[in-house]
Design an enzyme around this catalytic site. Structure first.
Site, mmCIF file in Angstrom:
data_model
loop_
_atom_site.group_PDB
_atom_site.id
_atom_site.type_symbol
_atom_site.label_atom_id
_atom_site.label_comp_id
_atom_site.label_asym_id
_atom_site.label_seq_id
_atom_site.Cartn_x
_atom_site.Cartn_y
_atom_site.Cartn_z
ATOM 1 N N SER A 281 0.839 -1.199 0.000
ATOM 2 C CA SER A 281 0.000 0.000 0.000
ATOM 3 C C SER A 281 0.868 1.241 0.000
ATOM 4 O O SER A 281 2.038 1.214 0.410
ATOM 5 C CB SER A 281 -0.895 0.025 1.234
ATOM 6 O OG SER A 281 -0.122 0.313 2.401
ATOM 7 N N ASP A 282 0.288 2.348 -0.449
ATOM 8 C CA ASP A 282 0.890 3.642 -0.154
ATOM 9 C C ASP A 282 0.680 3.909 1.331
ATOM 10 O O ASP A 282 -0.114 3.241 2.005
ATOM 11 C CB ASP A 282 0.261 4.733 -1.012
ATOM 12 C CG ASP A 282 1.188 5.938 -1.193
ATOM 13 O OD1 ASP A 282 2.136 6.103 -0.395
ATOM 14 O OD2 ASP A 282 0.967 6.716 -2.133
ATOM 15 N N TRP A 283 1.388 4.892 1.853
ATOM 16 C CA TRP A 283 1.412 5.163 3.286
ATOM 17 C C TRP A 283 0.116 5.881 3.687
ATOM 18 O O TRP A 283 -0.094 7.037 3.347
ATOM 19 C CB TRP A 283 2.641 6.000 3.629
ATOM 20 C CG TRP A 283 3.885 5.215 3.901
ATOM 21 C CD1 TRP A 283 4.682 5.324 5.008
ATOM 22 C CD2 TRP A 283 4.508 4.189 3.086
ATOM 23 N NE1 TRP A 283 5.740 4.439 4.940
ATOM 24 C CE2 TRP A 283 5.661 3.733 3.779
ATOM 25 C CE3 TRP A 283 4.198 3.605 1.873
ATOM 26 C CZ2 TRP A 283 6.491 2.739 3.282
ATOM 27 C CZ3 TRP A 283 5.031 2.610 1.361
ATOM 28 C CH2 TRP A 283 6.157 2.187 2.061
ATOM 29 N N GLY A 284 -0.763 5.169 4.387
ATOM 30 C CA GLY A 284 -2.053 5.722 4.761
ATOM 31 C C GLY A 284 -3.147 5.411 3.765
ATOM 32 O O GLY A 284 -4.183 6.094 3.750
#
Length: 752
Positions: A281-284
């Protein structure tokens, strides 16, 4: 890429024999795996599977959610401030994953690691402007080598989102508007990174095309249009670079979050493309456990930035409850290990302590990219400047001390430091972004290249004072800037802070005015007819000052070409400004005033242009841009002749390129084809950069990937190219039909 160490025959056979029918039934996921025949023949997959079988449940879960070092409460002796940290399994020699942002160099935003510098490349748009896959590979290899020397082994690199809007905040991190150009260069950059036996991602999958509302927006587009544009860029890049990991995006795509999007992750990536690596995932960007896991997300990154740790105890509970099958859990871990093995990381661990880096050699590469990727947009005989000039005036953009860089997670703390840093006042970017200049002084570079001249600098804040300083100078070099950053889109592509008026005043005072643009994309130029020359230098990196001086004075011959269209007016683009921008701007203003207001609510963005991105849109709508895709001038001239077209089962085009001038230079002839039964579009089908001595001729042959011409047929679930005649031309840029022709092609179909 370096070859992996070969498994011993005994180990390899033992791993492959583990794929008995019974074993497959127990460990194989049914939905998102490559075909069984592929697995049975792949020793990397077999080795990864053998490791998974030896891991405990706790070890598996631990490898599926990464820490964000600046915020995590967990303590590990070898963890340093960086993007991410995922503890390994020492007893099985499974490496800890040490992650760094790395689009333009080993990032160190707001100097979270005090004193740690790295080589800062120019903006990725400059790399795209070179049209040189070889430089993309060299750049990736350099970044990967520095990262490895700094003990990192996963680089969050490989940005390949297409430029759909000229104002988008992260345009400078990406590689332009065309799927062939972006895909080729991203693939080579990834291949370069991974040549160091470390992991590179490719990102942001998919349609992360704007920053405004990036956490809530819903990107809407038809499947065929998506396959023929953004997904094709990813597909080309992945075929060339073989990235060990794919990073999914923040936004929604057609109603589902990109990181829990079954269509993108399971169907396209893992089924259609048979991708064996892992999706992080991307961060957040994680919103669930069960849905995300079953939709194809393999690892939660930067868990502290999500609302909760979805892939920790929640995942363990989902497995126990039966909502996530044990086979799927094993598949998630196996995919991560596949990437770790494929890249050679598991057999060539990163060093435990920092190693020496040849920063001087790497700086030369950064300068070369700036010189080869800067684009000469206008020249009325003013350039190259004479080194015998008596008086030269530089104006604006802190050109006395450095060159501008783009903002965000890609920010490199460059060798030499940052002579100017300006903090932001509010907005999402304020927590990790400053407006930053690299310490490469154009003033000093011009003084060095023209030692007999009186070279002075004025800041340009007062247009009248700047005009007075410009009067009587042999040359005026005016530096104009337009800053862009992650987490914010530009409100306009007009130059900010009265710079148009400054240029008008200076140009009126001295016709020998050169404008050097430091920008992360196109800008409007109402003053274009009043100046003698314009050089688009993008954000030129840590040796930008030296590169600009070499280009202006002729020590380097400009050869960059525009990787994106420059509009003549904002209304020419499919969207004149960012959807949601007024609402976000009002929220930011209220928060600066100390008011408590809710975050922006979700909203759709309809990509009405579909696959007609960039120059395709301008051709379709019959719009005349300020400067077209592929455009760029030189200090010499080139001609094309003797076109031959071979059709049939595959398109091959050959022609001669001749340097008709008096100087050595480089040219990038481009092949365009009009194709598409579903939607006729102009398409870049090939290009090649050639360096030629004066009077020299080179024969160029371009072989075309049929997907570049084909329609994606949703009903047939694959590519289709009807038999028929296809108009084409070879030219210096989109719209330049210097050598027109026709290709007669046979029908073709291809897998998705």
């Amino acid at each position: 890429m370096k070859r992996l160490r070969r498994l011993s025959l005994t180990t390899a056979m033992a791993s492959l024999l583990a794929f008995s029918p019974a074993a497959i039934a127990q460990t194989m996921p049914t939905k998102d795996s490559p075909p069984l025949a592929t697995l049975a023949q792949d020793p990397v997959w077999a080795r990864a599977d053998a490791l998974v079988r030896q891991m405990t449940l706790e070890e598996k879960i631990t490898y599926l959610h990464g820490l964000f070092p600046p915020l995590t409460k967990e303590k590990h002796a070898d963890m340093i401030p960086s993007a991410g940290y995922v503890p390994g399994v020492p007893r099985l020699k499974i490496p800890t994953l040490r992650e760094s942002d790395a689009s333009l160099g080993v990032a160190n935003q707001v100097e979270q690691r005090k004193g740690d510098t790295a080589t800062a490349l120019p903006a990725s748009l400059a790399l795209a402007g070179t049209f040189e896959p070889e430089l993309a590979y060299a750049s990736g290899a350099m970044i990967g080598a520095e990262a490895r020397a700094k003990t990192f082994n996963v680089l969050l690199a490989g940005g390949v989102n297409l430029t759909r809007d000229p104002w988008a905040g992260r345009n400078f991190e990406y590689l332009g508007e065309d799927p062939l150009l972006a895909g080729m260069l991203a693939g080579e950059s990834i291949r370069g990174v991974q040549s160091n036996n470390i992991v590179s991602t490719i990102k942001h999958f998919a349609l992360n095309a704007q920053e405004t509302g990036r956490h809530v927006m819903d990107a809407r587009i038809g499947e065929a249009d998506l396959r023929e544009s953004d997904l094709l860029a990813f597909q080309i890049a992945m075929e060339r670079g073989k990235p060990a990991s794919v990073m999914c995006a923040y936004n929604k795509v057609n109603g589902d979050w990109a990181c829990e999007n079954d269509f993108l992750l399971n169907r396209v990536l893992k089924k259609d493309w048979a991708y064996p690596g892992w999706v992080m995932s991307d961060w957040g960007a994680v919103h669930s456990t069960v849905k995300a896991v079953n939709a194809g997300l393999d690892q939660q990154s930067g868990q502290e930035l999500d609302k909760q740790i979805f892939f920790g105890e929640d995942l363990k509970a989902a497995v126990a409850k039966g909502d996530v099958k044990p086979a799927r859990l094993d598949d998630m871990v196996r995919r991560i290990l596949y990437g770790v093995i494929q890249t050679g990381l598991i057999d060539n661990p990163t060093p435990a302590s920092e190693q020496p880096i040849d920063y001087a050699a790497n700086a030369k590469l950064a300068q070369l990219v700036a010189e080869r990727g800067s684009v000469l947009l206008k020249n009325q005989g003013l350039l190259p400047l004479k080194k015998t000039a008596k008086r030269i005036v530089l104006i604006g953009a802190h050109a006395d001390v450095g060159v501008l860089s783009g903002g965000g997670s890609s920010q490199v703390r460059s060798v030499g430091g940052a002579p100017v840093e300006i903090p932001l006042n509010g907005g999402e970017a304020a927590s990790f972004v400053r407006v930053t200049w690299h310490a490469s002084s154009p003033l000093k570079a011009v003084q060095a290249i023209a030692p007999g001249a009186e070279v002075t600098y004025i800041d340009g804040k007062d247009p009248a004072a700047a005009a007075r300083a410009a009067q009587g100078a042999d040359a005026v070099i005016l530096f104009a800037w337009h800053w862009q950053t992650e987490a914010a889109d530009a409100p306009s592509v007009a130059l900010p802070e009265g710079q148009d008026a400054l240029i008008d005043a200076v140009a009126a005072a001295n016709k020998n005015t050169v404008v050097v643009l430091e920008s992360g994309g196109p800008v409007l130029m109402p003053w274009l007819d009043k100046v003698g020359a314009v050089l688009a230098a993008w954000y030129p990196g840590q040796r930008g000052g030296e590169a600009i001086a070499n280009l202006l004075f002729g020590d380097a011959n400009p050869s960059g070409r525009l990787p994106m269209t420059f509009p003549a007016a904002e209304k020419q683009a499919p969207r004149a400004s960012a959807p949601g921008w007024p609402e976000q701007a009002a929220i930011d203003d209220a928060r600066r005033a100390g008011k408590k207001v809710d975050a922006i609510k979700g909203f759709p963005v309809e990509y009405v242009e579909g696959a007609a991105v960039g120059y395709r849109w301008y051709a379709q709508e019959k719009l005349r841009p300020l400067f077209p895709f592929g455009y760029g001038l030189s200090y010499t001239s080139f001609t094309y002749a003797n076109l031959t077209v071979e059709g049939g089962a595959a398109l091959k085009v050959s022609f001669d390129v001749t340097n008709g001038g008096k100087l050595a230079g480089a040219d990038t002839p481009q092949l365009y084809v009009t194709a598409g039964k579903r939607r006729q579009m102009l398409r870049l089908a090939g290009f090649q950069k050639v360096d030629l001595a004066p009077g020299a001729t080179q024969r160029v042959t371009l072989t075309v990937d049929p997907r570049l011409l084909a329609d994606y047929d949703v009903n047939a679930a694959g590519w289709t190219l009807p038999a028929g005649d296809y108009a084409l031309y070879v030219g210096a840029h989109a719209g330049d039909a210097a050598l027109p022709g026709t290709a007669t092609l046979k029908a073709w179909t291809g897998k998705p």
